[in-house]
Write a protein that holds these residues in place. Structure first.
Motif, mmCIF file in Angstrom:
data_model
loop_
_atom_site.group_PDB
_atom_site.id
_atom_site.type_symbol
_atom_site.label_atom_id
_atom_site.label_comp_id
_atom_site.label_asym_id
_atom_site.label_seq_id
_atom_site.Cartn_x
_atom_site.Cartn_y
_atom_site.Cartn_z
ATOM 1 N N THR A 75 33.798 -37.921 -77.257
ATOM 2 C CA THR A 75 32.834 -36.868 -76.925
ATOM 3 C C THR A 75 32.421 -36.171 -78.212
ATOM 4 O O THR A 75 32.875 -35.073 -78.524
ATOM 5 N N ARG A 76 31.574 -36.848 -78.972
ATOM 6 C CA ARG A 76 31.044 -36.291 -80.221
ATOM 7 C C ARG A 76 29.645 -36.844 -80.441
ATOM 8 O O ARG A 76 29.236 -37.795 -79.772
ATOM 9 N N GLY A 77 28.906 -36.212 -81.328
ATOM 10 C CA GLY A 77 27.540 -36.648 -81.604
ATOM 11 C C GLY A 77 26.664 -36.562 -80.361
ATOM 12 O O GLY A 77 26.633 -35.538 -79.682
ATOM 13 N N ARG A 78 25.950 -37.649 -80.059
ATOM 14 C CA ARG A 78 25.044 -37.660 -78.905
ATOM 15 C C ARG A 78 25.803 -37.446 -77.595
ATOM 16 O O ARG A 78 25.282 -36.837 -76.663
ATOM 17 N N ASN A 79 27.024 -37.949 -77.530
ATOM 18 C CA ASN A 79 27.819 -37.746 -76.311
ATOM 19 C C ASN A 79 28.190 -36.271 -76.126
ATOM 20 O O ASN A 79 28.217 -35.787 -75.007
ATOM 21 N N ALA A 80 28.470 -35.591 -77.219
ATOM 22 C CA ALA A 80 28.810 -34.163 -77.117
ATOM 23 C C ALA A 80 27.608 -33.383 -76.595
ATOM 24 O O ALA A 80 27.743 -32.528 -75.714
ATOM 25 N N ALA A 81 26.438 -33.690 -77.128
ATOM 26 C CA ALA A 81 25.223 -33.005 -76.678
ATOM 27 C C ALA A 81 24.964 -33.302 -75.195
ATOM 28 O O ALA A 81 24.641 -32.394 -74.422
ATOM 29 N N ALA A 82 25.144 -34.545 -74.796
ATOM 30 C CA ALA A 82 24.911 -34.927 -73.397
ATOM 31 C C ALA A 82 25.941 -34.290 -72.464
ATOM 32 O O ALA A 82 25.646 -33.990 -71.305
ATOM 33 N N SER A 83 27.148 -34.059 -72.968
ATOM 34 C CA SER A 83 28.207 -33.496 -72.118
ATOM 35 C C SER A 83 28.090 -31.986 -71.957
ATOM 36 O O SER A 83 28.860 -31.377 -71.221
#
Length: 162
Positions: free
Chosen positions: A105-113
Motif C-alpha cells: 500500500t504505497r504509491g498509486r495503491n496508497a492514493a487509491a486506498s
C-alpha cells in the motif's frame, strides 16, 4: 488536526444528545490514535474501535502489473454504533488460502486506498439506515436522529467553520 478533532467532538456531543450515532476513521497505524486528546474523546463519547483490513473489504491493487492483488491496508473506525462496529470487524483478511499475497500500500495503491470500497460504503449505509429505523420506529413524527447534524450546522453555522 487539533481543530478537526475539537470540532468533531463538539458536533458528536450534539448528535449523541439528539439520539444519533457518530463514527470517524483513520488508518490503524496512524499516530493520532495514540494522541491524548483523541483518547480522551474516545473515552468521553464512549466510542468503540473496529479494526479491519482493506482486503477484507475488497480493496485491491490498482498498479497495472499487480492489479487485483489484495491490499491488506489496516483500518480503524471509532463509533458509537455497535451494529457498524460489528459489521466492519467482519472485514478481516481471509488468510493465506484466499489471499496468499498482498500488494504494498504505497504509491498509486496508497492514493487509491484513501477512498472507501463499495463493500465498506454499503455496510456503513446499511448500518446507519437500520439504526435510524430502529431508533425512530413508532416515533410518529420527525426524528431528531436524522436531523441532528443539519440542525447543528444551521444553529452554529459560524462556530463550526471557525
Amino acid at each position: 488536526f487539533r481543530k478537526l478533532t475539537k470540532k468533531f467532538r463538539e458536533l458528536a456531543r450534539y448528535v449523541l444528545a439528539a439520539g444519533g450515532e457518530v463514527a470517524f476513521e483513520w488508518p490503524t497505524p496512524c499516530r493520532f490514535w495514540k494522541d491524548k486528546e483523541v483518547q480522551l474523546m474516545v473515552d468521553e463519547l464512549k466510542l468503540r474501535v473496529a479494526k479491519f483490513h482493506g482486503c477484507g473489504a475488497g480493496l485491491v491493487s490498482v498498479v497495472p502489473n499487480d492489479a487485483g492483488t489484495p491490499l491488506k491496508r489496516p483500518w480503524s473506525v471509532a463509533t458509537t454504533c455497535e451494529r457498524l462496529r460489528q459489521e466492519l470487524e467482519r472485514m478481516q483478511c481471509p488468510g493465506r488460502d484466499e489471499h496468499p499475497t498482498h500488494s504494498a500500500t504505497r504509491g498509486r495503491n496508497a492514493a487509491a486506498s484513501a477512498g472507501y470500497t463499495e463493500r465498506m460504503i454499503r455496510a456503513v449505509h446499511r448500518c446507519w439506515r437500520m439504526t435510524v429505523r430502529q431508533k425512530t420506529s413508532g416515533s410518529g413524527g420527525l426524528d431528531k436522529v436524522g436531523t441532528a447534524a443539519a440542525c447543528a450546522e444551521k444553529e452554529n453555522q459560524n462556530s463550526w467553520r471557525s
